[in-house]
Write a protein that holds these residues in place. Sequence first.
Motif, PDB file in Angstrom:
ATOM      1  N   LEU A   1     105.906  36.789  66.847  1.00 32.03           N
ATOM      2  CA  LEU A   1     105.434  37.061  65.493  1.00 32.03           C
ATOM      3  C   LEU A   1     105.750  38.146  64.823  1.00 32.03           C
ATOM      4  N   GLU A   2     105.771  39.135  65.651  1.00 37.09           N
ATOM      5  CA  GLU A   2     106.515  40.365  65.182  1.00 37.09           C
ATOM      6  C   GLU A   2     107.661  40.368  64.784  1.00 37.09           C
ATOM      7  N   ASP A   3     108.638  39.813  65.635  1.00 44.39           N
ATOM      8  CA  ASP A   3     110.015  39.490  65.570  1.00 44.39           C
ATOM      9  C   ASP A   3     110.339  38.805  64.110  1.00 44.39           C
ATOM     10  N   VAL A   4     109.500  37.632  63.829  1.00 39.85           N
ATOM     11  CA  VAL A   4     109.698  36.866  62.763  1.00 39.85           C
ATOM     12  C   VAL A   4     109.304  37.749  61.646  1.00 39.85           C
ATOM     13  N   GLU A   5     108.379  38.515  61.637  1.00 37.24           N
ATOM     14  CA  GLU A   5     107.879  39.328  60.544  1.00 37.24           C
ATOM     15  C   GLU A   5     108.900  40.165  60.183  1.00 37.24           C
ATOM     16  N   THR A   6     109.512  40.895  60.995  1.00 40.61           N
ATOM     17  CA  THR A   6     110.346  42.010  60.866  1.00 40.61           C
ATOM     18  C   THR A   6     111.768  41.384  60.082  1.00 40.61           C
ATOM     19  N   THR A   7     112.048  39.967  60.623  1.00 42.24           N
ATOM     20  CA  THR A   7     113.407  39.333  59.932  1.00 42.24           C
ATOM     21  C   THR A   7     112.826  38.885  58.660  1.00 42.24           C
ATOM     22  N   VAL A   8     111.920  38.156  58.338  1.00 47.97           N
ATOM     23  CA  VAL A   8     111.572  37.821  57.064  1.00 47.97           C
ATOM     24  C   VAL A   8     111.063  38.637  56.023  1.00 47.97           C
ATOM     25  N   LEU A   9     110.348  39.869  56.273  1.00 45.64           N
ATOM     26  CA  LEU A   9     109.593  40.865  55.558  1.00 45.64           C
ATOM     27  C   LEU A   9     110.671  41.848  55.065  1.00 45.64           C
ATOM     28  N   GLU A  10     111.422  42.502  56.359  1.00 49.17           N
ATOM     29  CA  GLU A  10     112.112  43.670  56.089  1.00 49.17           C
ATOM     30  C   GLU A  10     113.665  43.209  55.830  1.00 49.17           C
ATOM     31  N   GLY A  11     114.141  42.041  56.653  1.00 49.13           N
ATOM     32  CA  GLY A  11     115.316  41.672  56.598  1.00 49.13           C
ATOM     33  C   GLY A  11     115.786  40.643  55.154  1.00 49.13           C
ATOM     34  N   PHE A  12     115.009  39.815  55.331  1.00 47.70           N
ATOM     35  CA  PHE A  12     115.322  38.854  53.992  1.00 47.70           C
ATOM     36  C   PHE A  12     114.495  39.251  52.648  1.00 47.70           C
ATOM     37  N   ARG A  13     113.571  40.147  53.006  1.00 48.46           N
ATOM     38  CA  ARG A  13     112.704  40.768  51.946  1.00 48.46           C
ATOM     39  C   ARG A  13     111.919  39.686  51.054  1.00 48.46           C
ATOM     40  N   VAL A  14     111.462  38.620  51.691  1.00 45.53           N
ATOM     41  CA  VAL A  14     110.542  37.451  51.654  1.00 45.53           C
ATOM     42  C   VAL A  14     109.475  37.712  52.102  1.00 45.53           C
ATOM     43  N   MET A  15     108.236  37.341  51.129  1.00 40.11           N
ATOM     44  CA  MET A  15     107.100  37.460  51.714  1.00 40.11           C
ATOM     45  C   MET A  15     106.467  36.480  52.547  1.00 40.11           C
ATOM     46  N   MET A  16     105.489  36.829  53.526  1.00 39.36           N
ATOM     47  CA  MET A  16     104.970  35.927  54.560  1.00 39.36           C
ATOM     48  C   MET A  16     103.771  36.735  55.194  1.00 39.36           C
ATOM     49  N   GLY A  17     102.815  35.721  55.245  1.00 37.25           N
ATOM     50  CA  GLY A  17     101.243  36.446  55.918  1.00 37.25           C
ATOM     51  C   GLY A  17     100.270  35.317  55.943  1.00 37.25           C
ATOM     52  N   ARG A  18      99.162  35.819  56.303  1.00 34.72           N
ATOM     53  CA  ARG A  18      98.070  35.143  56.532  1.00 34.72           C
ATOM     54  C   ARG A  18      96.692  35.901  56.032  1.00 34.72           C
ATOM     55  N   ASP A  19      95.862  35.405  55.164  1.00 33.01           N
ATOM     56  CA  ASP A  19      94.632  36.084  54.670  1.00 33.01           C
ATOM     57  C   ASP A  19      93.969  36.742  55.924  1.00 33.01           C
ATOM     58  N   ALA A  20      93.723  37.993  55.581  1.00 36.42           N
ATOM     59  CA  ALA A  20      93.118  38.847  56.660  1.00 36.42           C
ATOM     60  C   ALA A  20      92.102  38.253  57.442  1.00 36.42           C
ATOM     61  N   ASP A  21      91.106  37.794  57.050  1.00 36.94           N
ATOM     62  CA  ASP A  21      89.921  36.924  57.494  1.00 36.94           C
ATOM     63  C   ASP A  21      90.174  35.855  58.435  1.00 36.94           C
ATOM     64  N   ALA A  22      91.361  35.360  58.093  1.00 38.68           N
ATOM     65  CA  ALA A  22      91.506  33.945  58.550  1.00 38.68           C
ATOM     66  C   ALA A  22      91.761  33.932  60.137  1.00 38.68           C
ATOM     67  N   GLY A  23      91.440  32.670  61.007  1.00 41.30           N
ATOM     68  CA  GLY A  23      91.626  32.608  62.050  1.00 41.30           C
ATOM     69  C   GLY A  23      92.775  31.719  62.319  1.00 41.30           C
ATOM     70  N   GLU A  24      93.359  31.543  63.675  1.00 39.05           N
ATOM     71  CA  GLU A  24      94.524  30.951  64.025  1.00 39.05           C
ATOM     72  C   GLU A  24      94.452  29.637  63.334  1.00 39.05           C
ATOM     73  N   ASP A  25      93.544  28.948  63.569  1.00 34.64           N
ATOM     74  CA  ASP A  25      93.621  27.267  63.012  1.00 34.64           C
ATOM     75  C   ASP A  25      93.376  27.255  61.478  1.00 34.64           C
ATOM     76  N   ASP A  26      93.108  28.360  61.028  1.00 33.40           N
ATOM     77  CA  ASP A  26      93.149  28.108  59.411  1.00 33.40           C
ATOM     78  C   ASP A  26      94.665  28.376  58.747  1.00 33.40           C
ATOM     79  N   PHE A  27      95.244  27.200  58.833  1.00 33.54           N
ATOM     80  CA  PHE A  27      96.635  27.245  58.437  1.00 33.54           C
ATOM     81  C   PHE A  27      96.808  27.371  57.068  1.00 33.54           C
ATOM     82  N   LEU A  28      95.524  26.693  56.381  1.00 34.11           N
ATOM     83  CA  LEU A  28      95.678  26.937  54.682  1.00 34.11           C
ATOM     84  C   LEU A  28      95.698  28.268  54.158  1.00 34.11           C
ATOM     85  N   SER A  29      95.544  29.188  55.118  1.00 35.67           N
ATOM     86  CA  SER A  29      95.569  30.582  54.654  1.00 35.67           C
ATOM     87  C   SER A  29      96.859  31.216  54.887  1.00 35.67           C
ATOM     88  N   ILE A  30      97.746  30.642  55.391  1.00 31.65           N
ATOM     89  CA  ILE A  30      99.221  30.986  55.399  1.00 31.65           C
ATOM     90  C   ILE A  30      99.982  31.042  54.172  1.00 31.65           C
TER      91      ILE A  30
END
Length: 219
Positions: A147-176
């Motif tokens: 996850l850390e590698d993907v976030e670095t690539t997407v957020l810092e490299g491509f400058r494209v947003m990605m994330g998940r709601d702060a209070d969401a669990g791993e199974d809550d894919f609708l929060s992505i």
Amino acid sequence: MSAPEVERPRTRRWVGLLVVGVLALVAALALPLLRESRARLRARGLPDFGALPTFRLTDQTGRPFSEADLRGAVVVADFMFTRCPTVCPLLTAKMARLQRQAREAGLAVRFVSFSVDPRYDTPERLAAYADTRHLDTSNWSLLTGELEDVETTVLEGFRVMMGRDADAGEDDFLSIFHGEHFVLVDADGRIRGYYRVVDDSGGLESLRRDLEALVHAAD
């Protein structure tokens, strides 16, 4: 005395046909050069958003995949995840359409989809996703990783947003959440454009023209 009078129109016709033939040949030779010149002008006019980020991820076959695998190629990238029930199927369909158009036009282009749900999207799940949708993975790679590698690539490299709601669990894919743009990268590894393709605003057609210009400019 009458023979020259008869032959003169016939000679003129042959000269006229010869001139037409020469002009047609010149046009046939000049047209590709004109197209290439226009492509180079269009390519030079595209903005430069910086270098493609360095990254070390894994593709749908389980093989390591890095920015070096894209070196020298014009690339279209997008961001998705296999559990996405909303925009991702549309993005994948648009990418497949663009891939077909590029192939039909004889354009050498690489396509890359980055999963923004990498903890769930294992290489096996990405492969199943591609298989279910009959994707042509000969020049289309689906990538996952830590996850850390993907976030670095997407957020810092491509400058494209990605994330998940702060209070969401791993199974809550609708929060992505993630960016919905396609990203165009030239053969020198420079990011040259961001294109909104989920609506009918003309983004996909603009991308097709720009990637064609970059391919011809790189020849």
